[in-house]
Design a protein around this motif. Structure first.
Motif, short mmCIF file in Angstrom:
data_model
loop_
_atom_site.label_atom_id
_atom_site.label_comp_id
_atom_site.label_asym_id
_atom_site.label_seq_id
_atom_site.Cartn_x
_atom_site.Cartn_y
_atom_site.Cartn_z
N ARG A 78 -40.49 -21.04 -21.91
CA ARG A 78 -40.07 -22.15 -22.78
C ARG A 78 -38.55 -22.21 -22.87
NH1 ARG A 78 -42.68 -25.08 -26.92
NH2 ARG A 78 -41.25 -25.97 -28.45
N ASP A 79 -37.90 -21.05 -22.99
CA ASP A 79 -36.44 -21.01 -23.03
C ASP A 79 -35.84 -21.61 -21.76
OD1 ASP A 79 -36.60 -19.80 -25.49
OD2 ASP A 79 -36.25 -17.77 -24.74
N SER A 80 -36.44 -21.27 -20.62
CA SER A 80 -35.96 -21.81 -19.34
C SER A 80 -36.16 -23.32 -19.27
CB SER A 80 -36.69 -21.14 -18.17
OG SER A 80 -36.45 -19.75 -18.15
N GLU A 81 -37.30 -23.80 -19.76
CA GLU A 81 -37.57 -25.24 -19.75
C GLU A 81 -36.59 -25.98 -20.65
OE1 GLU A 81 -42.43 -25.15 -18.95
OE2 GLU A 81 -41.64 -25.31 -20.98
N GLN A 82 -36.33 -25.42 -21.82
CA GLN A 82 -35.40 -26.08 -22.74
C GLN A 82 -33.99 -26.09 -22.17
OE1 GLN A 82 -36.21 -23.76 -26.29
NE2 GLN A 82 -37.49 -25.38 -27.15
N ALA A 83 -33.60 -25.01 -21.50
CA ALA A 83 -32.27 -24.97 -20.89
C ALA A 83 -32.15 -26.00 -19.78
CB ALA A 83 -31.99 -23.57 -20.35
N ALA A 84 -33.21 -26.13 -18.98
CA ALA A 84 -33.20 -27.12 -17.89
C ALA A 84 -33.15 -28.54 -18.45
CB ALA A 84 -34.45 -26.95 -17.02
N LEU A 85 -33.86 -28.80 -19.54
CA LEU A 85 -33.84 -30.12 -20.17
C LEU A 85 -32.46 -30.43 -20.75
CD1 LEU A 85 -37.29 -30.16 -22.01
CD2 LEU A 85 -36.63 -31.53 -20.03
N GLU A 86 -31.81 -29.46 -21.33
CA GLU A 86 -30.48 -29.68 -21.88
C GLU A 86 -29.47 -29.98 -20.77
OE1 GLU A 86 -27.50 -30.37 -24.40
OE2 GLU A 86 -29.63 -30.12 -24.90
N THR A 87 -29.60 -29.26 -19.66
CA THR A 87 -28.72 -29.53 -18.51
C THR A 87 -28.93 -30.96 -18.01
OG1 THR A 87 -28.71 -27.21 -17.85
CG2 THR A 87 -28.13 -28.84 -16.16
N GLU A 88 -30.19 -31.36 -17.91
CA GLU A 88 -30.52 -32.70 -17.44
C GLU A 88 -30.00 -33.75 -18.42
OE1 GLU A 88 -31.59 -35.04 -14.48
OE2 GLU A 88 -31.96 -32.89 -14.44
N ARG A 89 -30.10 -33.46 -19.71
CA ARG A 89 -29.61 -34.39 -20.72
C ARG A 89 -28.10 -34.62 -20.58
NH1 ARG A 89 -31.55 -31.92 -24.59
NH2 ARG A 89 -33.42 -33.17 -25.01
N GLN A 90 -27.37 -33.55 -20.35
CA GLN A 90 -25.93 -33.66 -20.17
C GLN A 90 -25.58 -34.44 -18.90
OE1 GLN A 90 -23.66 -32.83 -22.45
NE2 GLN A 90 -25.39 -32.21 -23.75
N GLU A 91 -26.31 -34.21 -17.83
CA GLU A 91 -26.06 -34.92 -16.58
C GLU A 91 -26.33 -36.41 -16.73
OE1 GLU A 91 -28.53 -32.95 -13.76
OE2 GLU A 91 -27.13 -31.28 -13.44
N LEU A 92 -27.35 -36.77 -17.50
CA LEU A 92 -27.65 -38.18 -17.73
C LEU A 92 -26.55 -38.86 -18.54
CD1 LEU A 92 -31.47 -37.93 -18.48
CD2 LEU A 92 -30.44 -39.20 -16.59
N LEU A 93 -25.95 -38.12 -19.46
CA LEU A 93 -24.86 -38.69 -20.26
C LEU A 93 -23.59 -38.84 -19.44
CD1 LEU A 93 -25.32 -36.74 -23.63
CD2 LEU A 93 -25.77 -39.16 -23.21
N GLN A 94 -23.34 -37.88 -18.55
CA GLN A 94 -22.08 -37.88 -17.81
C GLN A 94 -22.14 -38.69 -16.53
OE1 GLN A 94 -21.33 -33.69 -17.27
NE2 GLN A 94 -21.20 -33.29 -19.47
N GLU A 95 -23.28 -38.69 -15.84
CA GLU A 95 -23.38 -39.37 -14.54
C GLU A 95 -24.69 -40.16 -14.45
OE1 GLU A 95 -23.10 -35.93 -12.01
OE2 GLU A 95 -20.97 -36.25 -11.69
N PRO A 96 -24.85 -41.20 -15.24
CA PRO A 96 -26.11 -41.94 -15.25
C PRO A 96 -26.45 -42.60 -13.92
CG PRO A 96 -24.41 -43.11 -16.49
CD PRO A 96 -23.87 -41.75 -16.20
N GLU A 97 -25.46 -43.12 -13.22
CA GLU A 97 -25.71 -43.79 -11.94
C GLU A 97 -26.16 -42.79 -10.89
OE1 GLU A 97 -25.95 -46.91 -11.16
OE2 GLU A 97 -25.58 -47.43 -13.26
N ALA A 98 -25.50 -41.65 -10.87
CA ALA A 98 -25.88 -40.61 -9.90
C ALA A 98 -27.30 -40.11 -10.17
CB ALA A 98 -24.90 -39.45 -9.96
N GLU A 99 -27.66 -40.01 -11.45
CA GLU A 99 -29.01 -39.56 -11.80
C GLU A 99 -30.05 -40.61 -11.45
OE1 GLU A 99 -30.01 -36.42 -13.22
OE2 GLU A 99 -28.06 -36.11 -12.28
#
Length: 233
Positions: A78-99
């Motif tokens: 669960r900790d790994s899943e939450q960390a991966a989701l947080e990383t993905e959330r940051q990438e979506l905020l910073q680079e939406p077109e690339a995502e």
């Protein structure tokens, strides 16, 4: 049914099968470990009280150990899943077109045409970008993250249910029938577990049953021989 609905349904089915498979394996562990313990003690003594005490201790130790181990394991997941989701959330905020382009490529890699993949990616992003990337890119359902408490309780129950069979089989009959009755009951239960696990995994049942029965028979043979040796010596 849309592509998204199909992905969600497949994920739900896969999750249920994984839980069911884990339950069968937990019960299987409870059967083998408790059977080995009580048969070994029965080889050393005919005292029903001693056999029952050993069996109950083994059941409690095994079920609590399984629950604790599953809790730690699933908590880490669960900790790994939450960390991966947080990383993905940051990438979506910073680079939406690339995502968006990445999601398009992932859908295209699953067999959609370029145009359809782009359209699906845009629609999924509009609905819930994080959920779309979590499911398609990470293979995670944000709404159904692994619950360590559920996993621990399921393991405890599965092991306990499996352990009760050899425990009851060894203490209910008379001294001369205890071991034969327990061996027969355990081998029958292991056969059933092998068939169920094979069906869940889509594999032929013969090998699964053979491995299961052979493992249980070996465990009981070894512990009974050791118990008999210690009882006579």
């Amino acid at each position: 049914m849309t592509h998204t609905d199909g992905v969600e349904q497949s994920a739900a089915i896969s999750t249920r099968l994984n839980w069911l498979r884990a339950g069968v394996l937990g019960a299987n562990d409870g059967i083998i470990s408790t059977a080995g313990l009580v048969v070994g003690v029965a080889g050393a003594t005919t005292s029903r009280a001693s056999i029952l005490a050993a069996g109950v201790a083994g059941l409690l130790a095994g079920s609590l150990s399984m629950a604790a181990g599953e809790y730690v394991s699933v908590s880490s997941q669960r900790d790994s899943e939450q960390a991966a989701l947080e990383t993905e959330r940051q990438e979506l905020l910073q680079e939406p077109e690339a995502e968006l382009a990445e999601l398009t490529e992932l859908l295209e890699g699953r067999g959609l045409s370029r145009e359809l993949a782009r359209e699906a990616a845009e629609q999924l992003t509009e609905r819930d970008a994080l959920k779309a990337h979590a499911r398609v890119e990470l293979g995670i359902d944000p709404d159904e993250l692994a619950n360590p408490w559920h996993a621990a309780f399921a393991s405890l129950v599965a092991f306990t249910v499996g352990a009760l069979l050899p425990l009851l089989a060894i203490v209910l009959p008379g001294p001369s029938q205890r071991v034969p009755v327990t061996v027969a009951a355990v081998l029958a239960a292991l056969t059933l577990c092998g068939v169920i696990s094979a069906r869940l995994g889509g594999a032929p049942p013969f090998r699964a049953v053979l491995r299961n029965v052979a493992g249980g028979a070996l465990a009981m043979t070894v512990t009974y021989a050791v118990g008999t040796w210690m009882g006579t010596s």
